[in-house]
Design a protein around this motif. Structure first.
Motif, short mmCIF file in Angstrom:
data_model
loop_
_atom_site.label_atom_id
_atom_site.label_comp_id
_atom_site.label_asym_id
_atom_site.label_seq_id
_atom_site.Cartn_x
_atom_site.Cartn_y
_atom_site.Cartn_z
N LEU A 328 0.81 -1.22 0.00
CA LEU A 328 0.00 0.00 0.00
C LEU A 328 0.85 1.26 0.00
O LEU A 328 0.45 2.28 -0.58
CB LEU A 328 -0.96 -0.01 1.20
CG LEU A 328 -2.07 -1.04 1.11
CD1 LEU A 328 -2.95 -0.98 2.35
CD2 LEU A 328 -2.92 -0.82 -0.14
N CYS A 329 1.99 1.22 0.66
CA CYS A 329 2.77 2.46 0.70
C CYS A 329 3.32 2.83 -0.67
O CYS A 329 3.29 4.00 -1.06
CB CYS A 329 3.88 2.37 1.73
SG CYS A 329 4.51 4.00 2.10
N SER A 330 3.79 1.84 -1.41
CA SER A 330 4.25 2.12 -2.77
C SER A 330 3.09 2.62 -3.63
O SER A 330 3.26 3.52 -4.45
CB SER A 330 4.82 0.87 -3.42
OG SER A 330 5.78 0.29 -2.59
N TYR A 332 0.56 4.19 -2.58
CA TYR A 332 0.25 5.56 -2.16
C TYR A 332 1.24 6.52 -2.80
O TYR A 332 0.87 7.59 -3.28
CB TYR A 332 0.33 5.63 -0.63
CG TYR A 332 0.06 6.99 -0.04
CD1 TYR A 332 1.08 7.76 0.51
CD2 TYR A 332 -1.24 7.51 0.00
CE1 TYR A 332 0.83 8.99 1.08
CE2 TYR A 332 -1.50 8.74 0.57
CZ TYR A 332 -0.46 9.49 1.11
OH TYR A 332 -0.72 10.71 1.68
N GLU A 333 2.47 6.11 -2.82
CA GLU A 333 3.51 6.97 -3.38
C GLU A 333 3.28 7.23 -4.86
O GLU A 333 3.44 8.36 -5.33
CB GLU A 333 4.88 6.33 -3.13
CG GLU A 333 6.05 7.19 -3.50
CD GLU A 333 6.64 6.81 -4.85
OE1 GLU A 333 6.94 7.71 -5.62
OE2 GLU A 333 6.78 5.60 -5.12
N ASN A 334 2.88 6.21 -5.62
CA ASN A 334 2.66 6.44 -7.06
C ASN A 334 1.21 6.76 -7.39
O ASN A 334 0.83 6.77 -8.55
CB ASN A 334 3.15 5.23 -7.88
CG ASN A 334 2.37 3.96 -7.59
OD1 ASN A 334 1.30 4.00 -6.99
ND2 ASN A 334 2.90 2.83 -8.03
N ASP A 335 0.42 7.03 -6.35
CA ASP A 335 -0.96 7.49 -6.51
C ASP A 335 -1.93 6.42 -6.97
O ASP A 335 -3.11 6.70 -7.14
CB ASP A 335 -1.03 8.68 -7.48
CG ASP A 335 -1.02 10.00 -6.74
OD1 ASP A 335 -1.27 11.04 -7.37
OD2 ASP A 335 -0.75 9.99 -5.53
N PHE A 338 -5.30 5.73 -5.23
CA PHE A 338 -6.48 6.57 -5.45
C PHE A 338 -7.25 6.18 -6.70
O PHE A 338 -8.23 6.84 -7.06
CB PHE A 338 -6.07 8.04 -5.54
CG PHE A 338 -5.36 8.54 -4.32
CD1 PHE A 338 -4.00 8.80 -4.33
CD2 PHE A 338 -6.05 8.73 -3.13
CE1 PHE A 338 -3.34 9.24 -3.19
CE2 PHE A 338 -5.40 9.18 -2.00
CZ PHE A 338 -4.04 9.42 -2.02
#
Lengths: 442, 242
Positions: A328-330, A332-335, A338
Motif C-alpha cells: 500500500l505504501c508504494s 500511495y507513493e505512485n498514486d 487513489f
C-alpha cells in the motif's frame, strides 16, 4: 429473450473481439437497456457508440459483433475565468435512457455539465423539391411550371447526435455520478459534496437533495464518491463516501435528505489497521443489483455485496487483489491507491465483475463462490480464441504461468467494465483499448 | 515485518528500551518511516495545485492521512528511539524537517517567527521555532485546497510555498532531499512492510520531553505545522484587507 445462466467461472469460455484502439483514454463504458448499443466516453470529450450486428441466424457461433455506430463530440474543454481553472472535457459518466421511440437518448457528463443527447437514424431523404435543386441551390422561379410532392428515397444510413438539453451551472465541485430514476423523468447528479435532482425537461432549475459541505471547509473530512437511484423505488437512492460508508435516502422523508434512512458500514478490522485504512476503505463505485434487493460497493481491495435490509455488514465480500495489501505504501507513493475502479452485475445478478491492474479483470460467481481472473490484452488474446485464466502469485514460489506481484504493470489498469443486460457479453476498457468478450456458444 | 504488539514507552523507562531496541535493529525506525510518509503526503498536497482543479477526494484522503500521523506524533512524538545505524539525533532531524518546511513558507511572506523557546539541540543550531499561542485561531493549512471559490491569492501562495519547499529541501540538507526523492521504490517497499503491518497506536505515554515543541490545543484541531500555514493565510487576509 432467454438468459442462460451458466457458471461464468467454469463452463463459460470467453472469446475476445477487440474493437480497436480508440484515440484517447476511455473514461466510461455503458450498455443501453437492450444491450444493442454500447457507449464509451473518453478523456477528449468524445462519445463513441457501438452497435451490435443483427444476429445472423445461419452463423450461430457468434452473436452479432459490435461496430461503430456513431461518434460525436459531447463536451469541449472550458475555462472558468473566475477561478482561473480549466474544466476538463473528459466524460465521467454516460447513462442511457430507456428507448421510447425510434431515437435513442443518453446523458453524458463531464466535471460540471450534463448533456442530454438524442441519437437518431436517418436512412431516407426527401427528393423532388419544387424550389430547390438536389444540391440545394434554388431553382430559377421562372422554370418552375409544375407542382410535385417530394418523396422519401432511401439513402445510406446516417446516425446523427444532437444535444437536446444542457444542464449546467449546478455543481461547484466535480460531478462523479449521474443516475436516471425509475420514473424516467428525473435523474440525479452527484459531485464531491452535493447531489442534485433534475427533471429531464427542465434545465434551468435543479433541487439540491444532499449537501455534506461543512459550514467551515477546514472541517471537511469526507466526500461523496458515487450515487445511484434504486432501480424500482423512485424515491430511494444511495450515495457512498470516501470513508467507506453508504447512505440510503428516501426523498419522501424530507426535501433535503441530510439524514439518511439507512447507513451501511462495516466495522474496521483492527488487525489490518494502518495509515492507509481509510484510503482503501473509500468506495469508488456503488451499483444496485437489477432486482433492487442488493447493492454492490467497490473499495480499493475488495467488492462487497450488501443486503439492503442489513446495515451493519455486507453479506458477501470478494477480495479483488489482496496481494496488494502489503504494497500500500508504494501504491500511495505512485498514486495508484487513489484509482477508482468500477464494478458491475451480470443480468441475473449471479456474477459480479471488476477490474484490476496489469489489464486483469475479475469475476466472482455468487452462487458457486468461485472466481476467475482474465486479461484484456492484444498480445495474449487472438480474436476468437478462448481466454485463459490468469493467476497472480502473491508470495513464495511462482508456478509456471503465474505472474508475481512485483511484475504487475500498475499503469495498465482496468477501471471501467460493463455487462450486457441480458447476455454473457462484457465490455472491458483498458487505457485506450476497448474489448468485447462473449461466451463461446458451441 | 514490524514487531507487533510492541509497546512504545517514554525515554524514562530505560530498561525497557533495551528490549525495545532489539526489535528495531532489523528495520528502520517506525518514527522515521512515519515521518517519511508525512513528508510525502505534504508534498502530494502541495503538488495538487495545477491548472486543473485538484481532485477533492484525493486531497481529503491525503489530508486525513496527514492528520492521523500528526495526531499520533502529537500523542507520542516525545518518544525517542535510536534508529539502528544512527544517533538519537536522526529521528529528531526528521521530525524537524516538517517544521522547517512550514516555517520557510511563513518567512517567505515576511512574517518573522517569535523567538523560540525550544531546546537548541532539538532543532539544530541556529534554528528557531515560533510559539503558537492559543490566541491564534487554528486554521487548516489545506483551507485553500478545499475552497474552490477562494481567491487566486491562495493558489498563488501555495505555488510560492511549493517553490520554497523544494528550495528548502535542496539547500538545507542534500542528503535529506535525496532520501525523499531518490531510491523511492526500494525504500518504500520497506515502508510497506513497516507501515502496513503496524497495529493501532499504543497508549500515549506521559510527555515530558522535547520542551521546545509548541503545545497543541487538541490533537484533532491543530498542530504547529498547520498553525504556521494558518498564520500565512491570516497575514494575507490582513494585507489584502478582506
Amino acid at each position: 429473450h432467454m438468459f442462460r445462466d451458466r457458471t461464468v467461472t467454469s463452463s463459460v469460455s470467453w472469446c475476445c473481439f477487440p474493437l480497436g484502439v480508440l484515440s484517447d483514454i476511455i473514461s466510461t463504458v455503458e450498455f443501453n437497456h437492450s444491450g444493442e448499443l454500447l457507449a464509451t466516453g473518453d478523456k477528449g470529450g468524445r462519445v463513441v457508440i457501438f452497435q451490435q450486428e443483427q444476429e445472423n441466424k445461419i452463423q450461430s457461433h457468434s452473436r452479432g459483433e459490435y461496430n461503430v455506430y456513431s461518434t460525436f463530440q459531447s463536451h469541449e474543454p472550458e475555462f472558468d475565468y473566475l477561478k482561473s481553472l480549466e474544466i476538463e472535457e473528459k466524460i465521467n459518466k454516460i447513462r442511457w435512457l430507456p428507448q421510447k421511440n425510434a431515437a435513442q437518448f443518453l446523458l453524458s457528463t463531464n466535471d460540471k455539465t450534463i448533456k442530454l443527447w438524442k441519437i437518431s437514424e436517418r436512412d431516407k431523404r426527401p427528393e423532388g423539391y419544387n424550389l430547390k435543386e438536389e444540391d440545394g441551390r434554388y431553382r430559377d422561379p421562372t422554370t418552375v411550371t409544375t407542382l410535385r410532392v417530394p418523396v422519401f428515397r432511401p439513402m445510406d444510413l446516417m446516425v446523427e447526435a444532437s444535444p437536446r438539453r444542457i444542464f449546467a451551472n449546478a455543481h461547484t465541485y466535480h460531478i462523479n455520478s449521474i443516475s436516471i430514476n425509475s420514473d424516467y423523468e428525473t435523474y440525479l447528479s452527484a459531485d464531491d459534496l452535493r447531489i442534485n435532482l433534475w427533471h429531464l425537461e427542465i434545465t434551468d432549475r435543479s433541487f439540491n437533495i444532499v449537501d455534506i459541505k461543512p459550514a467551515n471547509m477546514e472541517e471537511l473530512t469526507e466526500v461523496i464518491t458515487a450515487a445511484e437511484f434504486h432501480p424500482n423505488s423512485c424515491n430511494t437512492f444511495v450515495y457512498s463516501s470516501s470513508k467507506g460508508t453508504i447512505r440510503l435516502c428516501d426523498m419522501r422523508a424530507s426535501a433535503l435528505c441530510d439524514r439518511h434512512s439507512k447507513l451501511f458500514e462495516e466495522p474496521e478490522d483492527p488487525s489490518n489497521r494502518s495509515f492507509f485504512s481509510e484510503i482503501i476503505s473509500s468506495i469508488s463505485d456503488v451499483k444496485f443489483s437489477h432486482s433492487g434487493r442488493y447493492m454492490m460497493t467497490r473499495d480499493y481491495l475488495s467488492v462487497k455485496i450488501w443486503d439492503l435490509n442489513m446495515e451493519n455488514r455486507p453479506v458477501e465480500t470478494y477480495q479483488v487483489h489482496e496481494y496488494l495489501r502489503s504494497k500500500l505504501c508504494s501504491l500511495y507513493e505512485n498514486d495508484c491507491i487513489f484509482d477508482k475502479f468500477e464494478c458491475c452485475w451480470n443480468g441475473s445478478d449471479s456474477v459480479v465483475m471488476t477490474g484490476s491492474y496489469n489489464n486483469f479483470f475479475r469475476m466472482f460467481d455468487r452462487n458457486t463462490k468461485r472466481d476467475i481472473t482474465l486479461e484484456a490484452s492484444r498480445e495474449n488474446n487472438k480474436p476468437r480464441t478462448v481466454l485463459k485464466p490468469r493467476k497472480v502469485c502473491a508470495s513464495g514460489k511462482r508456478k509456471k504461468d503465474e505472474i508475481s506481484v512485483d511484475s504487475l504493470d500498475f499503469n495498465k489498469k482496468i477501471l471501467h467494465t460493463a455487462w450486457h443486460p441480458k447476455e454473457n457479453i462484457i465490455a472491458v476498457a483498458t487505457t485506450n483499448n476497448l474489448y468485447i468478450f462473449q461466451d463461446k456458444v458451441n | 515485518m514490524f514487531a507487533r504488539g510492541l509497546k512504545r514507552k517514554c525515554a524514562d523507562h530505560e530498561e525497557d528500551m533495551g528490549g525495545a531496541l532489539a526489535g528495531f535493529r532489523a528495520v528502520p525506525s517506525y518514527s522515521l518511516q512515519r515521518q517519511s510518509l508525512l513528508d510525502m503526503s505534504l508534498v502530494k498536497l502541495q503538488l495538487c495545485h495545477m491548472l486543473v482543479e485538484p481532485n477533492l477526494c484525493r486531497s481529503v484522503l491525503i489530508a486525513n492521512t496527514v492528520r492521523q500521523i500528526q495526531e499520533e506524533m502529537t500523542q507520542d512524538g516525545t518518544w525517542r528511539v535510536a534508529a539502528p545505524q544512527s544517533t538519537g539525533r536522526a529521528p529528531l532531524d526528521r521530525l524537524v524537517s516538517t517544521e522547517i518546511l512550514c516555517r520557510s513558507m511563513r518567512e517567505q511572506d515576511g512574517v518573522h517567527p517569535a523567538p523560540g523557546m525550544g531546546d537548541d539541540h532539538v532543532l539544530g543550531p541556529g534554528s528557531e521555532l515560533s510559539t503558537v499561542t492559543s490566541a491564534q485561531t487554528p486554521r487548516d493549512p489545506q483551507n485553500s485546497v478545499w475552497e474552490m471559490d477562494s481567491p487566486r491569492e491562495n493558489r498563488g501562495n501555495f505555488q510560492k510555498s511549493l517553490d520554497q519547499i523544494f528550495e528548502t529541501l535542496e539547500t538545507r540538507n542534500p542528503s535529506s532531499a535525496e532520501e525523499l526523492f531518490s531510491d523511492m521504490d526500494s525504500s518504500y517497499y520497506d515502508l510497506d512492510t513497516v507501515l502496513t503491518g503496524v497495529v493501532s497506536r499504543a497508549e500515549p505515554g506521559p510527555c515530558d520531553g522535547l520542551q521546545g515543541l509548541p503545545p497543541v490545543a487538541t490533537p484533532a484541531s491543530s498542530s504547529s505545522c498547520k498553525s504556521d500555514l494558518g498564520e500565512l493565510d491570516h497575514v494575507m487576509e490582513i494585507l489584502v484587507e478582506t
